[in-house]
Design an enzyme around this catalytic site. Structure first.
Site, PDB file in Angstrom:
ATOM      1  N   LYS A 112       0.820  -1.213   0.000  1.00 49.90           N
ATOM      2  CA  LYS A 112       0.000   0.000   0.000  1.00 49.90           C
ATOM      3  C   LYS A 112       0.860   1.272   0.000  1.00 49.90           C
ATOM      4  O   LYS A 112       0.358   2.342  -0.327  1.00 49.90           O
ATOM      5  CB  LYS A 112      -0.963   0.009   1.187  1.00 49.90           C
TER       6      LYS A 112
HETATM    7  C1  PLP Z   1      -4.626  -4.347   1.586  1.00 47.93           C
HETATM    8  C2  PLP Z   1      -3.877  -5.628   1.560  1.00 47.93           C
HETATM    9  C3  PLP Z   1      -4.232  -6.698   0.703  1.00 47.93           C
HETATM   10  C4  PLP Z   1      -5.458  -6.636  -0.182  1.00 47.93           C
HETATM   11  O1  PLP Z   1      -5.300  -5.744  -1.249  1.00 47.93           O
HETATM   12  P1  PLP Z   1      -6.566  -5.264  -2.085  1.00 47.93           P
HETATM   13  O2  PLP Z   1      -6.047  -4.259  -3.040  1.00 47.93           O
HETATM   14  O3  PLP Z   1      -7.532  -4.686  -1.091  1.00 47.93           O
HETATM   15  O4  PLP Z   1      -7.134  -6.474  -2.764  1.00 47.93           O
HETATM   16  C5  PLP Z   1      -3.444  -7.830   0.671  1.00 47.93           C
HETATM   17  N1  PLP Z   1      -2.353  -7.944   1.475  1.00 47.93           N
HETATM   18  C6  PLP Z   1      -1.985  -6.962   2.328  1.00 47.93           C
HETATM   19  C7  PLP Z   1      -0.811  -7.164   3.186  1.00 47.93           C
HETATM   20  C8  PLP Z   1      -2.726  -5.768   2.402  1.00 47.93           C
HETATM   21  O5  PLP Z   1      -2.353  -4.804   3.258  1.00 47.93           O
END
Ligand code: PLP
Length: 435
Positions: A112
């Site tokens: 993210k």
């Molecule tokens: C947010 C997140 C996900 C999921 O990602 P999306 O884009 O919501 O499908 C998977 N793994 C981790 C570690 C995350 O923080």
């Protein structure tokens, strides 16, 4: 490039089209729809074939410029994309036919960081252009707050106010929002996450407040957070030396990450097939198998960032394929993995291949491994979305040892927590914002 040929429309089709700048500032369309780009960019064949000769910054710029479309001048956008990917994104071989794309080398140890860094810098630019201070208001139950705080940290022209439920986030998560200082302000709410969310929502419909402050939310559906995630799929292919294109498996919750990958695929990136790996929250896996869409309440699992009962970005994947079911299911399949399988996978991969997965990556690894067994001759990449040290309670128990904290995050853990404790009432938030 002609300025402003890229419009964004609302997937609810009841709001005016806007440019990138407006879509990024609004986050969501007034009719509550997600914004979607008017055209999917097509990248020339020589760009794809020449990936290995291009720098990561050049690739990121070429992929994103058509979507930003003149809302940010070229030199500024080049600076922004460079800062967005200013950490390693290595492709690491784990088994004979499986590679890990490690997206956890950023400041908050999860993928993210990429979207948050790009969005924050774009919004910072728009705030400076308006000569008005931008106030970003977010409620967090854990991970999002850290990535957003870090993304906006020290970005000129922006103040960030983060609400989190007192005593209900992990110590590392709390440090990530309270120990930065400068333009990051943490409000510790004497309540739960729903209280925080309610207070933030109230602020956005308070006309008195929004007339005094240039306010935005750092929502996960924001196009400025979603679109830059395409970049690391290109960086994966830049490091891919096998003959045939890879199968790519993405641990998915809200489906923003995989949706960005599929957009990259639609733009010309060679990918054999996409797999959405999910935990017990399998609404999309069941939908792809049966054609019947039944959103449910999320259940808690070990891979908790994927505990989503109604994935908000899936509708964008359907839009990419013009809602054509056969085309969609040709390109995408899904697999659901239980917590027991996740634990067994972390242990087995650690013992057999000396590779330490986090619970989200483990879901991705196993879904990919199963797919490749049924499709001999293919090879694949799973996205390792977080560093295992973020989940010490589960991972350390499974491997029976401790995980070293990466050097670049150590300083944060020793910094002092600074927060303002407030009552779970909107008035308390409003007072803080207006003073
Ligand atoms: C947010 C997140 C996900 C999921 O990602 P999306 O884009 O919501 O499908 C998977 N793994 C981790 C570690 C995350 O923080």
């Amino acid at each position: 490039m002609n300025p402003k040929t890229m419009n964004y429309y609302s997937l609810n089709h009841r709001s005016p089209n806007v440019d990138f700048r407006e879509a990024a500032i609004r986050g969501q369309a007034p009719d509550k729809g997600l914004y979607f780009p008017g055209q999917v960019n097509t990248l020339p064949g020589e760009f794809i074939e020449g990936l290995k000769q291009l720098s990561p910054e050049e690739i990121a710029y070429k992929v994103l410029a058509p979507y930003v479309d003149g809302s940010i001048p070229e030199a500024e956008l080049r600076r922004i994309v460079k800062e967005t990917i200013a950490f390693d994104i290595p492709l690491v071989k784990v088994t004979e036919n499986i590679w890990s794309l490690e997206l956890f080398h950023g400041p908050t140890l999860a993928f993210k960081d990429v979207g948050a860094r790009f969005m924050s810098r774009c919004l910072g630019y728009f705030a400076r252009e308006r000569k008005e201070k931008l106030v970003v208001l977010v409620a967090t139950s854990g991970d999002t707050g850290g990535a957003v705080a870090n993304g906006f940290y020290d970005v000129p022209g922006v103040d960030v106010v983060i609400l989190y439920p007192s005593g209900k986030v992990s110590p590392v998560q709390e440090k990530q929002v309270t120990a930065l200082g400068k333009n990051i302000h943490a409000l510790e709410v004497k309540g739960n996450f729903d209280d925080c969310q309610r207070m933030v929502k109230h602020a956005f419909v308070d006309d008195e407040l929004t007339s005094k402050l240039f306010l935005t939310s750092a929502n996960s559906i924001n196009v400025a957070r979603w679109l830059p995630q395409q970049v690391y799929y290109f960086l994966a292919l830049r490091q891919w030396n096998e003959e045939k294109p890879p199968v790519i498996c993405v641990p998915s919750g809200n489906f923003g990450n995989i949706c960005a990958g599929m957009l990259a695929g639609r733009s010309g990136l060679p990918v054999e097939h996409f797999i959405a790996a999910v935990n017990r929250n399998d609404v999309i896996a069941r939908y792809l198998a049966s054609g019947d869409y039944q959103p449910v309440q999320a259940v808690a699992t070990l891979s908790n960032a994927m505990d989503v009962g109604e994935p908000s970005n899936f509708i964008r994947i359907e839009e990419i394929f013009g809602k054509e079911w056969t085309s969609l299911t040709d390109h995408l399949s899904a697999a659901s993995i239980t917590d027991e399988e996740t634990i067994a996978t972390i242990r087995r991969v650690y013992q057999k291949y000396q590779y330490l997965l986090d619970p989200h990556g483990a879901v991705g690894f196993l879904a990919l491994e199963r797919y490749l067994k049924e499709h001999p001759g293919q090879k694949g990449i799973f996205l390792e979305t977080a560093h295992p040290v973020k989940f010490p309670e589960s991972v350390e128990k499974i491997i029976g040892g401790s995980i070293p904290v990466p050097d670049h995050v150590k300083p944060l853990l020793t910094r002092e927590k600074v927060s303002t404790l407030i009552e779970p009432e909107y008035g308390a938030l409003k007072d803080f914002l207006l003073k």
